[in-house]
Design a protein around this motif. Structure first.
Motif: not given
Length: 410
Positions: A263, A275, A277, A346-348, A350, A380
């Motif tokens: 985080n 962001a 992740f 994964r960039l969950k 943003l 991802t």
């Protein structure tokens, strides 16, 4: 044995409250040690009345008469009595530490756990059906040992007009099946005991047959007739045929051994960017039929399935095409062809936002005004292709969402 005794004890010590810690408080303002140990019970999966056994009426049980033409009804042993039926139990140990460092800018929590489960209610496959029971005979004979760690940390700080934070979580857990009532196996690789629970098991795929000569020179594959373009498997026990005795552990299980998150955030005056992740590691999934086999359930062929075997294209990713389901039994076995590591990062989320200064919005009678642009499931990174590694059983692609908006306070 309906009644159980499940004691638990826990203790915590805030070391930073002690007088001898006074000089260390500037560096470590907070430190707590904690531990717990106890036994818990679970009866939700245990059949309520299997301790009694059961006789069940059945037609045409006995055949008799001169020509064996008379059929008589009677009773059969449906459930064998199990007077030792009792709770499933687990002995759980937890040891942890909570601390804050550097003037409370860094907070850390770390925990170690050990979970030894016993008296698990499982089928005893060593009890042969020749004893006459119809239902599977279950006993409290299962054992699983597991252990792992959970970590979390967060750093918050400011530099002039800048503020920022970075945090993370990490968890690791593993287990070992000690006993589950399985029968003795002829080969070590067929045993579940001593292996992680839920581990994938299948055949080692060695590519595809490229000619009839290769088929004739290879071990017999017992699932269906094969021809060039079909999957060829490794003969693990070297007995000249491919069957269930050649299934070995492949990859990991469906539940990740490692899960983690990161985080991040930075702010400057009214602007901020955050962001999240998320990731997992040491996990494997089997691709579903619809992903691996074209035209499954009268469906279509997907773009990635166009890389199929032909005599002119032998270095393919998929076996030959066929319209016959029974011809595909060989190619639909669980193997290294359709089980793959599903590790991912994964960039969950943003989000970019701006909070207007109070002086700027007072003239329009607002207490707060915030504009934001956010996205979900943006990127991802994974080797697990074609479907979402977090939802491998779904054929639908993962949805990527973008949104823009504002929030007002009156």
């Amino acid at each position: 044995h309906k009644f159980g005794f499940f004691p638990t004890v826990s203790a915590g010590w805030t070391v930073s409250n002690e007088s001898f810690w006074k000089d260390a408080k500037k560096l470590v303002p907070y430190l707590k040690l904690k531990a717990s140990y106890g036994q818990v019970g679970n009866s939700s999966g245990v059949d309520a009345f299997y301790y009694r056994g059961r006789m069940w009426p059945q037609n045409d049980v006995y055949i008799t008469g001169v020509n064996m033409g008379t059929k008589l009804g009677g009773y059969i042993q449906d459930i064998l009595p199990n007077p030792g039926l009792t709770w499933e139990k687990a002995r759980i140990l937890n040891i942890g530490i909570d601390t804050r460092l550097f003037s409370d800018r860094l907070s850390v929590t770390a925990e170690f756990f050990k979970d030894n489960r016993h008296d698990m209610y499982v089928v005893n496959n060593k009890i042969s059906s020749l004893v006459g029971n119809v239902k599977e005979f279950k006993q409290n004979i299962g054992k699983i040992n597991s252990h792992g760690v959970d970590l979390s940390a967060m750093w918050n700080s400011t530099i002039a007009d800048w503020s920022y934070f970075i945090g993370g979580t990490f968890s690791y857990s593993t287990n070992e099946l000690i006993a589950n009532g399985e029968v003795d196996q002829p080969y070590e690789w067929l045993k579940n005991q001593g292996r992680p629970l839920g581990e994938n098991r299948g055949y080692i795929a060695k590519g595809f047959f490229n000619s009839w000569e290769e088929i004739a020179a290879s071990p017999v594959q017992t699932f269906s007739d094969v021809q060039p373009g079909d999957v060829r498997y490794e003969d693990i026990n070297k007995d000249g045929q491919i069957d269930v005795n050649d299934m070995v552990p492949i990859g990991y299980g469906d539940i990740p051994k490692i899960m983690y998150g990161i985080n991040l955030g930075v702010g400057y005056k009214g602007f901020s960017i955050t962001a999240l992740f998320q990731g997992a590691a040491k996990v494997s999934h089997q691709y579903s039929d619809i992903v691996m086999n074209p035209f499954t359930d009268n469906g279509t062929i997907f773009e990635h399935q166009l890389d199929y075997w032909t005599p002119e294209h032998q270095n393919a990713a998929f076996p030959r095409l066929t319209t016959l389901d029974n011809a595909n039994l060989n190619n639909r076995q669980i193997s290294t062809l359709n089980v793959e590591d599903a590790d991912f990062l994964r960039l969950k989320t943003l989000e970019v936002s701006y909070d207007f200064p109070a002086k700027m919005i007072q003239k329009i009678h607002l207490k707060g005004l915030r504009l934001f642009l956010s996205g979900t499931n943006l990127i991802t990174w994974t080797k697990y292709k074609w479907v979402d590694p977090e939802a491998p059983s779904l054929a639908a692609p993962l949805t990527r969402n973008m949104s823009i908006g504002c929030s007002l306070k009156f």
